[in-house]
Design a protein around this motif. Sequence first.
Motif, PDB file in Angstrom:
ATOM      1  N   PRO A  80       3.443 -24.880  -7.126  1.00  0.00           N
ATOM      2  CA  PRO A  80       3.049 -23.538  -6.587  1.00  0.00           C
ATOM      3  C   PRO A  80       2.542 -22.844  -7.561  1.00  0.00           C
ATOM      4  N   GLU A  81       2.464 -23.259  -9.024  1.00  0.00           N
ATOM      5  CA  GLU A  81       0.908 -22.840  -9.658  1.00  0.00           C
ATOM      6  C   GLU A  81      -0.346 -22.226  -9.221  1.00  0.00           C
ATOM      7  N   LYS A  82      -0.931 -23.632  -8.783  1.00  0.00           N
ATOM      8  CA  LYS A  82      -1.789 -23.862  -8.533  1.00  0.00           C
ATOM      9  C   LYS A  82      -2.154 -22.887  -7.205  1.00  0.00           C
ATOM     10  N   ALA A  83      -1.095 -22.919  -5.870  1.00  0.00           N
ATOM     11  CA  ALA A  83      -1.025 -22.649  -5.321  1.00  0.00           C
ATOM     12  C   ALA A  83      -1.519 -20.696  -4.673  1.00  0.00           C
ATOM     13  N   VAL A  84      -0.282 -20.132  -6.040  1.00  0.00           N
ATOM     14  CA  VAL A  84      -0.658 -19.111  -5.942  1.00  0.00           C
ATOM     15  C   VAL A  84      -2.384 -18.652  -6.804  1.00  0.00           C
ATOM     16  N   ARG A  85      -2.683 -19.429  -7.526  1.00  0.00           N
ATOM     17  CA  ARG A  85      -3.700 -19.213  -8.425  1.00  0.00           C
ATOM     18  C   ARG A  85      -5.062 -19.429  -7.700  1.00  0.00           C
ATOM     19  N   LYS A  86      -4.791 -20.113  -6.391  1.00  0.00           N
ATOM     20  CA  LYS A  86      -6.181 -20.743  -5.211  1.00  0.00           C
ATOM     21  C   LYS A  86      -5.946 -19.522  -3.962  1.00  0.00           C
ATOM     22  N   ARG A  87      -4.983 -18.783  -4.207  1.00  0.00           N
ATOM     23  CA  ARG A  87      -4.347 -18.153  -3.120  1.00  0.00           C
ATOM     24  C   ARG A  87      -4.203 -18.385  -1.836  1.00  0.00           C
ATOM     25  N   PRO A 136      26.232 -17.362 -13.890  1.00  0.00           N
ATOM     26  CA  PRO A 136      24.693 -16.408 -13.268  1.00  0.00           C
ATOM     27  C   PRO A 136      23.588 -17.761 -12.829  1.00  0.00           C
ATOM     28  N   VAL A 137      23.013 -17.606 -11.700  1.00  0.00           N
ATOM     29  CA  VAL A 137      22.092 -18.425 -11.498  1.00  0.00           C
ATOM     30  C   VAL A 137      20.614 -17.770 -11.472  1.00  0.00           C
ATOM     31  N   GLN A 138      19.625 -18.594 -10.971  1.00  0.00           N
ATOM     32  CA  GLN A 138      17.997 -18.150 -11.612  1.00  0.00           C
ATOM     33  C   GLN A 138      17.369 -19.016 -10.654  1.00  0.00           C
ATOM     34  N   VAL A 139      16.316 -18.018  -9.671  1.00  0.00           N
ATOM     35  CA  VAL A 139      15.901 -18.259  -8.722  1.00  0.00           C
ATOM     36  C   VAL A 139      14.623 -17.680  -9.671  1.00  0.00           C
ATOM     37  N   GLU A 140      12.996 -18.650  -9.086  1.00  0.00           N
ATOM     38  CA  GLU A 140      12.065 -17.808  -9.648  1.00  0.00           C
ATOM     39  C   GLU A 140      11.100 -17.585  -8.436  1.00  0.00           C
ATOM     40  N   LEU A 141      10.210 -16.556  -9.094  1.00  0.00           N
ATOM     41  CA  LEU A 141       9.351 -16.574  -7.965  1.00  0.00           C
ATOM     42  C   LEU A 141       7.908 -16.176  -8.797  1.00  0.00           C
ATOM     43  N   ILE A 142       7.520 -17.484  -7.909  1.00  0.00           N
ATOM     44  CA  ILE A 142       5.964 -17.564  -8.533  1.00  0.00           C
ATOM     45  C   ILE A 142       4.675 -16.747  -8.351  1.00  0.00           C
ATOM     46  N   TYR A 143       4.041 -16.267  -8.559  1.00  0.00           N
ATOM     47  CA  TYR A 143       2.850 -15.130  -8.115  1.00  0.00           C
ATOM     48  C   TYR A 143       1.707 -15.061  -8.650  1.00  0.00           C
ATOM     49  N   ASP A 144       1.391 -14.798  -8.865  1.00  0.00           N
ATOM     50  CA  ASP A 144      -0.523 -14.387  -9.853  1.00  0.00           C
ATOM     51  C   ASP A 144      -0.663 -13.241  -9.626  1.00  0.00           C
ATOM     52  N   SER A 180      -2.464 -10.824 -10.865  1.00  0.00           N
ATOM     53  CA  SER A 180      -4.495 -10.012 -10.981  1.00  0.00           C
ATOM     54  C   SER A 180      -5.340 -10.107  -9.233  1.00  0.00           C
ATOM     55  N   GLN A 181      -3.865 -10.926  -8.300  1.00  0.00           N
ATOM     56  CA  GLN A 181      -4.506 -11.124  -7.052  1.00  0.00           C
ATOM     57  C   GLN A 181      -3.522  -9.628  -6.554  1.00  0.00           C
ATOM     58  N   SER A 182      -4.590  -8.549  -6.783  1.00  0.00           N
ATOM     59  CA  SER A 182      -3.468  -7.409  -5.857  1.00  0.00           C
ATOM     60  C   SER A 182      -3.279  -7.272  -4.456  1.00  0.00           C
ATOM     61  N   ASP A 183      -3.495  -8.131  -3.625  1.00  0.00           N
ATOM     62  CA  ASP A 183      -2.581  -8.341  -1.763  1.00  0.00           C
ATOM     63  C   ASP A 183      -1.436  -8.720  -2.578  1.00  0.00           C
ATOM     64  N   ALA A 184      -0.919  -9.516  -3.628  1.00  0.00           N
ATOM     65  CA  ALA A 184       0.486 -10.119  -3.983  1.00  0.00           C
ATOM     66  C   ALA A 184       1.215  -9.657  -4.009  1.00  0.00           C
ATOM     67  N   ASN A 185       0.795  -7.972  -4.674  1.00  0.00           N
ATOM     68  CA  ASN A 185       2.353  -6.981  -5.330  1.00  0.00           C
ATOM     69  C   ASN A 185       2.846  -6.554  -4.308  1.00  0.00           C
ATOM     70  N   THR A 186       2.545  -6.686  -2.992  1.00  0.00           N
ATOM     71  CA  THR A 186       3.085  -6.011  -1.602  1.00  0.00           C
ATOM     72  C   THR A 186       4.041  -7.068  -1.378  1.00  0.00           C
ATOM     73  N   PRO A 187       4.182  -8.350  -0.798  1.00  0.00           N
ATOM     74  CA  PRO A 187       4.743  -9.077  -0.714  1.00  0.00           C
ATOM     75  C   PRO A 187       5.734 -10.390  -1.946  1.00  0.00           C
ATOM     76  N   VAL A 188       5.461  -9.637  -2.934  1.00  0.00           N
ATOM     77  CA  VAL A 188       6.387  -9.862  -4.910  1.00  0.00           C
ATOM     78  C   VAL A 188       7.349  -8.638  -4.282  1.00  0.00           C
ATOM     79  N   GLU A 189       6.922  -7.797  -4.314  1.00  0.00           N
ATOM     80  CA  GLU A 189       7.860  -6.710  -3.895  1.00  0.00           C
ATOM     81  C   GLU A 189       9.132  -6.870  -2.465  1.00  0.00           C
TER      82      GLU A 189
END
Length: 401
Positions: free
Chosen positions: A97-104, A125-133, A135-144
Amino acid sequence: MNTVPTKLQRSRAFLTVFLKEVKENLRDRRTLISAFLTGPLLGPVVFAMVINVTLNRELDKAEKPLPVPVIGAEYAPNLIDALKAGGVVPGAPVADPEKAVRKRDADVVLRIASDYGAAWRKGEPVQVELIYDSSQSDANTPVERVTHLVEGYARQQGAMRLVARGLSPSTAWPLQVAKRDQATPQSRAVLMFAMLPYFFVITILTGGMYLAIDLTAGERERQSLEPLFANPVARWKILCGKLAAICAFSTTSLLITVVGFAVVGRFIPAEKLGMELDLGLHFGGSALLLMLPLVLLFAALQSMVAAFAKSYREAQTYLSLLMLVPIIPSLLLVVMPIKAQAWMYAIPLLGQNLGIMQLLRGDGVTAEQIGLCLTGSLAAALVAVLVTIQLYRSERLAISA
């Protein structure tokens, strides 16, 4: 018998030079394209296209189904159902997943731990991870969007746990923050149009640039200044005629730009972002009034800079560097927001930036602010004209070599 024509010629020197330069440059295709087409129209059109493409793309990401790769979806079926209800389409897991978000390859990846179900059943308490980059401005809206859905699901489940234990959900939130946003739909438009004053300034510069170069460095290179200076006419009158011609082209260019932004502003879907954009008659008239002193100031500065050049190409280089100066106030206000003080309106460029920003916000400008803006810019323009007059008195100006 010859004294009367001479006096009439001297008295009409300003008008003669003005009409001559305007007529000659109206036949120059390069000057016309720069003054009336490229500068004044390209800016509004490109700006509107960029804003429309950006807004539509962001709105599509906020409204359309959002594909999100999910790792460990089988461990949290209820969470996945909540995401689906919010428009998220869970996708197949990715190996890295880390490579996937870096490579867009993905804007955001959701990873659920294998012990999610066991911890959930224990009430831990449980935890889920959101993996994103970020520095990619296009990702801001999906992450939010994904973050909002996950946090909303967490609050809902937390409230249900409290109810199951006979407690009020408000027990977990003893303090609530009530936000009172004082921004109006029109004032929020400043966030989108912070660089609008810079477009106006650049239009003034490009509208008169080629004319200023041709009337000084161009004529100097063609060796036509010396015969012109040999006429029994004061050089300051010749300069004023040239400045008037430059101002005429720059003002026309500015007017086209103001009208252009008023037209393209109707095609910008600002209301979809909760904004209200008013670039109509009141804004246009006030902006023109604020910018007019800069027309004379830049005409004098361009003529002054071009006077130091011995060729047309050299003058182009100098004036290209001059065009970088107007961006300073716009960048200053964007990077370092300041509370406007009365004296700031008297500073050329800064006063125009502040005034136009107030007009965009819908606050309007007071008569005092307009007066300070006009006075400060006109005083600077007068100084620039006087310095340029001194340069025109030099005999070296007419020498091209």
